[in-house]
Design an enzyme around this catalytic site. Sequence first.
Site, mmCIF file in Angstrom:
data_model
loop_
_atom_site.group_PDB
_atom_site.id
_atom_site.type_symbol
_atom_site.label_atom_id
_atom_site.label_comp_id
_atom_site.label_asym_id
_atom_site.label_seq_id
_atom_site.Cartn_x
_atom_site.Cartn_y
_atom_site.Cartn_z
ATOM 1 N N ASN A 176 0.817 -1.221 -0.134
ATOM 2 C CA ASN A 176 0.079 0.004 0.009
ATOM 3 C C ASN A 176 1.043 1.147 0.061
ATOM 4 O O ASN A 176 2.242 1.192 0.260
ATOM 5 C CB ASN A 176 -0.890 0.123 1.213
ATOM 6 C CG ASN A 176 0.016 -0.011 2.599
ATOM 7 O OD1 ASN A 176 0.378 0.971 2.850
ATOM 8 N ND2 ASN A 176 -0.372 -1.089 3.081
ATOM 9 N N ASP A 192 -3.675 -6.483 5.116
ATOM 10 C CA ASP A 192 -4.556 -7.380 5.681
ATOM 11 C C ASP A 192 -4.623 -8.914 4.828
ATOM 12 O O ASP A 192 -5.230 -9.734 5.641
ATOM 13 C CB ASP A 192 -6.031 -6.743 5.614
ATOM 14 C CG ASP A 192 -6.194 -5.445 6.446
ATOM 15 O OD1 ASP A 192 -5.619 -5.723 7.653
ATOM 16 O OD2 ASP A 192 -6.683 -4.656 6.176
#
Length: 415
Positions: A220, A289
Amino acid sequence: MNRAGNEAVADLSGKTIVLGVTGGIAAYKAISLVSLLAKSGADVHVALTKSAGQFVTPLPFVSLSKNEVITDLFDEPNPREIAHIALADRADLVVIAPTTANFLAKAATGLADDFLSTMLLATHAPVLVAPAMNVNMWNHPTVRSNVARLQQFGYHVMTPAAGNLACGWVGEGRLPEPDEIHAQIVKLLYPVRQDLNGQRIVVTAGATREHLDPVRVLTNPSSGRMGYALAQAAAARGAEVTLITGPTQLQLPSSCRIIRVTSAAQMEQAVLQELPNLQILLMAAAVSDFRPANYIPNKVKKTEGPLQIEFVRNPDILLSVAEQRKAQQFIVGFAAETEHVEEYAKGKLVGKKLDLIVANDVSQVGAGFESDTNQVLLISPNEQVQQLPMLSKMDTANAILDKVHQLFSERTVNE
Ligand code: C5P
């Protein structure tokens, strides 16, 4: 706010620094110093003395600082102002690195025969000098008395490092390394209380990377800046900081113990290993995640059709921490949201058994992952939600640490 942490990536945006370079062999190190200052966001204006020009040219300084380099007192690029006075007024800090014995003498006696010495007399900004010379020159009584005189004026004088000198002698006289000068600059621009003295703090920072194959990753856009700012600010306030960092473009802060990790699993392992010894955990990392269900050891080849990848959940590190933590430890989570910021963050505060959550709306301009600034909410179980204004990441870090310190001290007092 006017306070921040230490170190090489410290946020110096909004600060104007005049860097005087005088004519010693260590002048080349000033190039790295400008690079570090520019990376920190400072507006750096370099002045080379005539003799510095024998060792270095203006070009690298122009390229790195993106400002003109001043070499001549009488070169007035802007007719609406007098350059040496304008810069003297604008400077938040004047740094002279390296400072020769000659320039120390000029500064100590108030000689004003070039841009740098004249500007020095005109400025109200704090002054940092970093002398560098032959060991015998450094130990000469005249140099000593000049240094003492400058210190009387309130100048900050760095002691030269000991080692092999360019002249062949060994002893004190080397210019301190650019990162040490940079750290000193940060300290002077952001003097800090030592209110976290001796606290054992672990900070996680940056994004994690989950490899699909040797050349492809799921990650990210977290830059790591918020976490690094927290780590540096905490160290500057006296804490013993361990920084567990995912891969970032940032320079590792020299004031922290560093543990480098790549994946969420590695980060979890590092955090749980540190957990028994820490008092405060600041979990600023943007942990992935999910990870690809299977790591493919060789590069996946292009196919004509779509590629299906199965992802599995990564461990939630804070949930593991919640199971293993001691009650007196202080655990801070971060919530990057794009909607219902307060509501979602409150859910995480409870769900992850946190003592404080720092929430921000990453869809907002100036509060996102790669921005220099941040605007956050501080939410703790028994206090009203506190909205911080838009601040630099370093000022945000210090405001978070103020809150952590307040809540952690209240807890210690109540025990
Ligand atoms: O649930 P969410 O990912 O939004 O929570 C963010 C907080 O949880 C951050 O402090 C982050 O560092 C932490 N986190 C974690 N383990 C994960 C994902 C996030 O500890 N797998």
